[in-house]
Design a protein around this motif. Structure first.
Motif, short mmCIF file in Angstrom:
data_model
loop_
_atom_site.label_atom_id
_atom_site.label_comp_id
_atom_site.label_asym_id
_atom_site.label_seq_id
_atom_site.Cartn_x
_atom_site.Cartn_y
_atom_site.Cartn_z
N SER A 15 0.85 -1.18 0.00
CA SER A 15 0.00 0.00 0.00
C SER A 15 0.88 1.24 0.00
O SER A 15 2.02 1.22 0.50
CB SER A 15 -0.88 -0.01 1.24
OG SER A 15 -1.49 1.26 1.42
N LEU A 16 0.38 2.32 -0.54
CA LEU A 16 1.13 3.58 -0.50
C LEU A 16 1.34 4.03 0.94
O LEU A 16 2.33 4.70 1.25
CB LEU A 16 0.39 4.64 -1.31
CG LEU A 16 1.14 5.94 -1.61
CD1 LEU A 16 2.46 5.67 -2.32
CD2 LEU A 16 0.27 6.88 -2.45
N LYS A 17 0.45 3.61 1.84
CA LYS A 17 0.59 3.96 3.26
C LYS A 17 1.80 3.30 3.91
O LYS A 17 2.23 3.72 4.99
CB LYS A 17 -0.67 3.53 4.02
CG LYS A 17 -1.94 4.25 3.61
CD LYS A 17 -3.13 3.71 4.39
CE LYS A 17 -4.42 4.39 3.97
NZ LYS A 17 -5.58 3.85 4.72
N ASP A 18 2.35 2.28 3.26
CA ASP A 18 3.46 1.53 3.85
C ASP A 18 4.81 2.23 3.73
O ASP A 18 5.79 1.80 4.33
CB ASP A 18 3.57 0.15 3.19
CG ASP A 18 2.40 -0.75 3.52
OD1 ASP A 18 1.81 -0.58 4.61
OD2 ASP A 18 2.07 -1.63 2.71
N ILE A 19 4.88 3.28 2.93
CA ILE A 19 6.17 3.95 2.76
C ILE A 19 6.33 5.08 3.78
O ILE A 19 5.35 5.61 4.31
CB ILE A 19 6.37 4.49 1.33
CG1 ILE A 19 5.47 5.71 1.07
CG2 ILE A 19 6.12 3.41 0.30
CD1 ILE A 19 5.80 6.44 -0.22
N ASP A 20 7.57 5.43 4.05
CA ASP A 20 7.89 6.53 4.96
C ASP A 20 8.26 7.80 4.21
O ASP A 20 8.11 8.90 4.73
CB ASP A 20 9.04 6.13 5.88
CG ASP A 20 8.69 4.95 6.76
OD1 ASP A 20 7.85 5.12 7.66
OD2 ASP A 20 9.22 3.85 6.54
N CYS A 21 8.77 7.63 2.99
CA CYS A 21 9.24 8.80 2.24
C CYS A 21 9.10 8.55 0.74
O CYS A 21 9.44 7.47 0.25
CB CYS A 21 10.70 9.08 2.60
SG CYS A 21 11.41 10.52 1.75
N MET A 22 8.60 9.55 0.04
CA MET A 22 8.46 9.51 -1.41
C MET A 22 9.52 10.43 -2.02
O MET A 22 9.59 11.62 -1.67
CB MET A 22 7.07 10.00 -1.80
CG MET A 22 6.87 10.19 -3.29
SD MET A 22 6.64 8.65 -4.14
CE MET A 22 4.98 8.23 -3.56
N ILE A 23 10.33 9.89 -2.92
CA ILE A 23 11.35 10.68 -3.61
C ILE A 23 10.98 10.70 -5.09
O ILE A 23 10.97 9.65 -5.75
CB ILE A 23 12.76 10.11 -3.41
CG1 ILE A 23 13.04 9.87 -1.92
CG2 ILE A 23 13.81 11.05 -3.99
CD1 ILE A 23 14.35 9.14 -1.65
N THR A 24 10.69 11.87 -5.62
CA THR A 24 10.15 11.96 -6.98
C THR A 24 10.35 13.35 -7.54
O THR A 24 10.62 14.31 -6.81
CB THR A 24 8.64 11.62 -6.96
OG1 THR A 24 8.12 11.67 -8.29
CG2 THR A 24 7.85 12.59 -6.07
N ASN A 25 10.18 13.48 -8.84
CA ASN A 25 10.16 14.79 -9.49
C ASN A 25 8.74 15.30 -9.67
O ASN A 25 8.53 16.38 -10.23
CB ASN A 25 10.86 14.72 -10.85
CG ASN A 25 10.10 13.86 -11.84
OD1 ASN A 25 9.66 12.75 -11.52
ND2 ASN A 25 9.94 14.34 -13.07
N LYS A 26 7.75 14.54 -9.21
CA LYS A 26 6.35 14.91 -9.40
C LYS A 26 5.94 16.01 -8.42
O LYS A 26 6.29 15.95 -7.24
CB LYS A 26 5.44 13.70 -9.21
CG LYS A 26 3.95 14.01 -9.40
CD LYS A 26 3.11 12.75 -9.28
CE LYS A 26 1.61 13.06 -9.36
NZ LYS A 26 1.23 13.70 -10.63
#
Length: 252
Positions: free
Chosen positions: A219-230
């Motif tokens: 699930s997207l809830k499972d991550i702690d940090c999003m690294i992106t250019n969006k």
């Protein structure tokens, strides 16, 4: 059982690009009537189209690994550099197989003292030059199309290793379907890495968002940090705030 067969048939079609109904009947050992019903259900997925006597993957549905390796290269490097900045001495990190994650090691100091767990051939090759980085390889079968090792026991990663930080890749990402990949054999590795890691970082360029592919491994809830250019809209930002997910927006 039926839902699992749908997913296996989808995966088979994606691998073959085009299949006949007879081929599906033989491969999955079910009746032609069952295959026809399954295919009618599968055709609700916009990635597939009915052709005379069978099913095909629509053009431009999936980009192969080598093409993805070239696409948005500078963007991917910028994301990888931001991820590398989060790695500290003595970390035990998992680096997922992917066209962005493989660049992380390009931005680490030559003498950094960390341990790496990976199933990526590209990561192994890059890590070889570091004198203080032991490499723990997982996966028993080499898959040429993704340059990755696949095939693990159900608890192989979670039972053997501690992971302080996992740097994950995904073929597609959305709030509804989470982190997705299109390979059944890589699914278990990704799932176990997410479960075991103390901190999970997703590396995903803007092109990956709000699309869909075969399997959801977390699930997207499972991550702690999003690294992106969006650059995220209000709906995504609210989701991240509600779930204590940090975002790092990069530029090439």
């Amino acid at each position: 059982m039926k839902e699992k067969r749908y997913e296996l048939i989808k995966h088979y079609i994606l691998q073959k690009n085009h299949v006949t109904l007879k081929e599906l009947e033989d491969e999955f050992n079910v009746s032609m009537n069952t295959i026809r019903r399954d295919v009618n259900k599968i055709l609700e997925d916009s990635r597939f189209e009915k052709v005379y006597g069978g099913v095909s993957v629509k053009k431009n549905t999936l980009v192969n690994f080598e093409d993805r390796n070239i696409e948005n290269k500078e963007i991917k490097k910028g994301i990888a550099k931001a991820a590398a900045d989060l790695i500290q001495p003595h970390d035990l990190i998992y680096i997922d197989s992917g066209t962005t994650t493989k660049y992380i090691l390009d931005y680490l100091d030559d003498d950094i003292d960390i341990s790496i767990i990976t199933n990526s051939l590209d990561v192994i090759v890059k890590a070889e030059k570091f004198k203080n980085i032991p490499i723990f390889l997982i996966g028993h079968v080499f898959k040429k199309s993704t340059r990755s090792f696949v095939g693990v026991e159900s608890d192989e990663l979670t039972a053997k290793y501690n992971i302080s930080k996992a740097f994950m890749a995904a073929t597609a990402v959305s709030m509804q379907s989470g982190l997705m990949n299109s390979d059944v054999m890589e699914y278990e590795i990704k799932k176990q890495a997410i479960e075991k890691a103390n901190n999970v970082f997703l590396l995903a360029d803007a092109e990956k968002f709000d699309k869909s592919t075969l399997l959801t491994y977390a699930s997207l809830k499972d991550i702690d940090c999003m690294i992106t250019n969006k650059h995220f809209n209000e709906e995504y930002n609210e989701f991240f705030a509600e779930n204590n997910i940090k975002t790092i927006e990069t530029t090439p």
